[in-house]
Scaffold this motif. Structure first.
Motif, PDB file in Angstrom:
ATOM      1  N   LYS A   1       1.160  -1.408  -0.254  1.00  8.72           N
ATOM      2  CA  LYS A   1       0.039  -0.057   0.165  1.00  8.72           C
ATOM      3  C   LYS A   1       1.015   1.015   0.188  1.00  8.72           C
ATOM      4  CE  LYS A   1      -3.372   2.914   2.530  1.00  8.72           C
ATOM      5  NZ  LYS A   1      -4.463   2.453   3.590  1.00  8.72           N
ATOM      6  N   VAL A   2       2.386   1.402   1.272  1.00  6.41           N
ATOM      7  CA  VAL A   2       2.428   2.552   0.984  1.00  6.41           C
ATOM      8  C   VAL A   2       2.882   2.277  -0.131  1.00  6.41           C
ATOM      9  CG1 VAL A   2       4.644   3.201   2.097  1.00  6.41           C
ATOM     10  CG2 VAL A   2       3.159   2.229   3.237  1.00  6.41           C
ATOM     11  N   ILE A   3       4.023   1.805  -0.653  1.00 11.05           N
ATOM     12  CA  ILE A   3       4.612   1.617  -2.298  1.00 11.05           C
ATOM     13  C   ILE A   3       3.603   1.968  -3.615  1.00 11.05           C
ATOM     14  CG2 ILE A   3       5.943   0.336  -4.234  1.00 11.05           C
ATOM     15  CD1 ILE A   3       7.294  -1.067  -1.636  1.00 11.05           C
ATOM     16  N   LYS A   4       3.293   1.350  -3.094  1.00  9.22           N
ATOM     17  CA  LYS A   4       1.879   1.512  -4.467  1.00  9.22           C
ATOM     18  C   LYS A   4       1.079   3.073  -4.721  1.00  9.22           C
ATOM     19  CE  LYS A   4       0.340  -2.727  -5.874  1.00  9.22           C
ATOM     20  NZ  LYS A   4      -0.831  -3.583  -6.170  1.00  9.22           N
ATOM     21  N   GLY A   5       1.687   3.805  -3.716  1.00  8.87           N
ATOM     22  CA  GLY A   5       0.658   4.680  -3.374  1.00  8.87           C
ATOM     23  C   GLY A   5       1.706   6.173  -2.985  1.00  8.87           C
ATOM     24  N   ARG A   6       2.586   5.804  -2.952  1.00  3.64           N
ATOM     25  CA  ARG A   6       4.095   6.628  -3.088  1.00  3.64           C
ATOM     26  C   ARG A   6       4.226   6.089  -4.487  1.00  3.64           C
ATOM     27  NH1 ARG A   6       6.070  11.227  -1.774  1.00  3.64           N
ATOM     28  NH2 ARG A   6       8.352  11.214  -1.464  1.00  3.64           N
ATOM     29  N   ALA A   7       3.908   6.263  -5.386  1.00  2.00           N
ATOM     30  CA  ALA A   7       4.972   5.579  -6.546  1.00  2.00           C
ATOM     31  C   ALA A   7       3.661   6.504  -7.634  1.00  2.00           C
ATOM     32  CB  ALA A   7       4.773   4.364  -6.829  1.00  2.00           C
TER      33      ALA A   7
ATOM     34  N   ARG B   1       1.382   8.637  -6.129  1.00  2.00           N
ATOM     35  CA  ARG B   1       1.858  10.090  -6.533  1.00  2.00           C
ATOM     36  C   ARG B   1       2.065  10.806  -7.145  1.00  2.00           C
ATOM     37  NH1 ARG B   1       3.884  13.742  -3.425  1.00  2.00           N
ATOM     38  NH2 ARG B   1       2.529  15.474  -3.370  1.00  2.00           N
ATOM     39  N   LEU B   2       4.093  10.073  -7.232  1.00  2.81           N
ATOM     40  CA  LEU B   2       4.619  10.103  -8.428  1.00  2.81           C
ATOM     41  C   LEU B   2       4.430  10.801  -9.322  1.00  2.81           C
ATOM     42  CD1 LEU B   2       7.949   8.713  -5.359  1.00  2.81           C
ATOM     43  CD2 LEU B   2       7.063  12.115  -6.117  1.00  2.81           C
ATOM     44  N   THR B   3       4.099   9.105 -10.108  1.00  2.00           N
ATOM     45  CA  THR B   3       3.333   9.275 -11.518  1.00  2.00           C
ATOM     46  C   THR B   3       3.229  10.358 -12.047  1.00  2.00           C
ATOM     47  OG1 THR B   3       4.422   7.240 -10.861  1.00  2.00           O
ATOM     48  CG2 THR B   3       3.117   6.733 -12.871  1.00  2.00           C
ATOM     49  N   ASN B   4       1.465  10.044 -11.277  1.00  2.53           N
ATOM     50  CA  ASN B   4       0.653  11.344 -11.746  1.00  2.53           C
ATOM     51  C   ASN B   4       1.124  12.689 -11.407  1.00  2.53           C
ATOM     52  OD1 ASN B   4      -1.663   9.165 -12.171  1.00  2.53           O
ATOM     53  ND2 ASN B   4      -2.063   9.455  -9.935  1.00  2.53           N
ATOM     54  N   ILE B   5       1.869  12.772 -10.706  1.00  2.00           N
ATOM     55  CA  ILE B   5       2.819  14.314 -11.059  1.00  2.00           C
ATOM     56  C   ILE B   5       3.591  14.036 -12.059  1.00  2.00           C
ATOM     57  CG2 ILE B   5       4.552  15.643  -8.944  1.00  2.00           C
ATOM     58  CD1 ILE B   5       3.007  14.639  -6.925  1.00  2.00           C
ATOM     59  N   ALA B   6       4.483  12.917 -11.607  1.00  3.36           N
ATOM     60  CA  ALA B   6       5.541  13.491 -13.336  1.00  3.36           C
ATOM     61  C   ALA B   6       4.346  13.309 -14.889  1.00  3.36           C
ATOM     62  CB  ALA B   6       6.050  12.523 -13.177  1.00  3.36           C
ATOM     63  N   VAL B   7       3.387  13.080 -15.182  1.00 10.15           N
ATOM     64  CA  VAL B   7       3.074  13.036 -16.424  1.00 10.15           C
ATOM     65  C   VAL B   7       1.429  13.747 -16.236  1.00 10.15           C
ATOM     66  CG1 VAL B   7       3.006  10.639 -16.579  1.00 10.15           C
ATOM     67  CG2 VAL B   7       1.314  10.880 -15.353  1.00 10.15           C
ATOM     68  N   LYS B   8       1.499  14.388 -14.635  1.00 15.46           N
ATOM     69  CA  LYS B   8      -0.249  15.722 -14.587  1.00 15.46           C
ATOM     70  C   LYS B   8      -0.895  14.837 -14.836  1.00 15.46           C
ATOM     71  CE  LYS B   8       3.230  19.542 -16.321  1.00 15.46           C
ATOM     72  NZ  LYS B   8       4.620  18.758 -15.939  1.00 15.46           N
ATOM     73  N   ARG B   9      -1.455  14.121 -14.307  1.00 17.29           N
ATOM     74  CA  ARG B   9      -2.804  13.578 -14.787  1.00 17.29           C
ATOM     75  C   ARG B   9      -2.897  12.776 -13.085  1.00 17.29           C
ATOM     76  NH1 ARG B   9      -3.028   7.743 -16.574  1.00 17.29           N
ATOM     77  NH2 ARG B   9      -1.705   6.693 -14.494  1.00 17.29           N
ATOM     78  N   SER B  10      -4.447  12.546 -12.717  1.00 19.10           N
ATOM     79  CA  SER B  10      -4.630  12.132 -11.636  1.00 19.10           C
ATOM     80  C   SER B  10      -5.438  10.534 -11.345  1.00 19.10           C
ATOM     81  CB  SER B  10      -5.656  12.712 -10.694  1.00 19.10           C
ATOM     82  OG  SER B  10      -6.911  12.782 -11.666  1.00 19.10           O
ATOM     83  N   GLY B  11      -5.504   9.725 -10.273  1.00 19.67           N
ATOM     84  CA  GLY B  11      -6.075   8.612 -10.903  1.00 19.67           C
ATOM     85  C   GLY B  11      -5.096   7.367 -10.736  1.00 19.67           C
ATOM     86  N   PRO B  12      -5.627   6.499 -10.360  1.00 18.64           N
ATOM     87  CA  PRO B  12      -5.148   5.082 -10.099  1.00 18.64           C
ATOM     88  C   PRO B  12      -3.730   4.903 -11.245  1.00 18.64           C
ATOM     89  CG  PRO B  12      -7.798   4.486 -10.937  1.00 18.64           C
ATOM     90  CD  PRO B  12      -7.194   6.018 -11.139  1.00 18.64           C
TER      91      PRO B  12
ATOM     92  N   ARG C   1      20.597  -1.759  -0.712  1.00 17.04           N
ATOM     93  CA  ARG C   1      19.513  -0.683  -0.285  1.00 17.04           C
ATOM     94  C   ARG C   1      19.470   0.395  -1.201  1.00 17.04           C
ATOM     95  NH1 ARG C   1      18.048  -0.122   4.136  1.00 17.04           N
ATOM     96  NH2 ARG C   1      17.041   1.329   6.275  1.00 17.04           N
ATOM     97  N   VAL C   2      17.731   0.358  -1.292  1.00 16.96           N
ATOM     98  CA  VAL C   2      17.891   1.487  -2.232  1.00 16.96           C
ATOM     99  C   VAL C   2      16.847   3.208  -1.491  1.00 16.96           C
ATOM    100  CG1 VAL C   2      15.847   2.107  -3.618  1.00 16.96           C
ATOM    101  CG2 VAL C   2      16.750   0.477  -3.665  1.00 16.96           C
ATOM    102  N   PRO C   3      17.326   3.721  -1.788  1.00 13.33           N
ATOM    103  CA  PRO C   3      16.772   5.377  -0.340  1.00 13.33           C
ATOM    104  C   PRO C   3      15.259   5.371  -0.582  1.00 13.33           C
ATOM    105  CG  PRO C   3      18.388   5.981  -2.480  1.00 13.33           C
ATOM    106  CD  PRO C   3      18.266   4.218  -2.613  1.00 13.33           C
ATOM    107  N   VAL C   4      14.555   5.660   0.467  1.00 13.63           N
ATOM    108  CA  VAL C   4      13.310   5.676   0.233  1.00 13.63           C
ATOM    109  C   VAL C   4      13.119   6.784   0.360  1.00 13.63           C
ATOM    110  CG1 VAL C   4      11.449   6.284   1.763  1.00 13.63           C
ATOM    111  CG2 VAL C   4      13.250   4.321   2.674  1.00 13.63           C
ATOM    112  N   LEU C   5      12.004   7.191  -1.516  1.00 13.07           N
ATOM    113  CA  LEU C   5      11.108   7.904  -2.408  1.00 13.07           C
ATOM    114  C   LEU C   5      10.558   9.486  -0.688  1.00 13.07           C
ATOM    115  CD1 LEU C   5      10.545   7.183  -5.169  1.00 13.07           C
ATOM    116  CD2 LEU C   5      12.097   7.595  -4.494  1.00 13.07           C
TER     117      LEU C   5
END
Length: 97
Positions: free
Chosen positions: A27-33, A35-46, A93-97
Motif C-alpha cells: 500500500k505504501v509503495i504503490k501509493g507513493r509511486a 502519487r509521484l507518477t501522476n505528478i510527473a505525467v500531470k494527471r490523476s487517478g489509479p 539498499r534503495v533510498p526511500v523516496l
C-alpha cells in the motif's frame, strides 16, 4: 519492466517487534509511486492494479534463485542484452523516496 515490477525485500519491524505485513508495505509503495507518477505525467487517478503476487523466500538458495530471476527478467523479455544494461535494477539498499 514496462508493465510490472519485482521487489525482493526484508520487512522492517514495528516497535512491538512484529514485521510490517506485505499488504501494508505494498500500500505504501504503490501509493507513493502512484502519487509521484501522476505528478510527473500531470494527471490523476489509479496507476496500479489492485492485485499483487507474493512469494516468501525461505532459504538462501531460494533467495539467490529469485534474485537471478529478477535480474534476468528484462533480458528474457528482450529489453536489454545483459542485466548491466538495465538501469532499473538496484542491488543493495534503495533510498526511500
Amino acid at each position: 519492466m514496462p508493465d510490472h515490477i519485482h521487489l525482493i525485500y526484508s520487512p522492517l519491524r514495528r516497535d512491538d517487534g512484529w514485521s510490517y505485513s506485505t499488504p501494508e508495505i505494498m500500500k505504501v509503495i504503490k501509493g507513493r509511486a502512484a502519487r509521484l507518477t501522476n505528478i510527473a505525467v500531470k494527471r490523476s487517478g489509479p496507476v496500479w492494479q489492485e492485485e499483487f503476487f507474493d512469494h516468501v523466500l525461505r532459504s538462501n538458495n531460494s533467495l539467490v534463485d529469485q534474485v537471478d530471476y529478477v535480474c534476468q527478467n528484462p533480458v528474457r523479455s528482450g529489453i536489454v542484452r545483459s542485466e548491466a544494461e538495465y538501469r532499473w535494477i538496484f542491488k543493495g539498499r534503495v533510498p526511500v523516496l
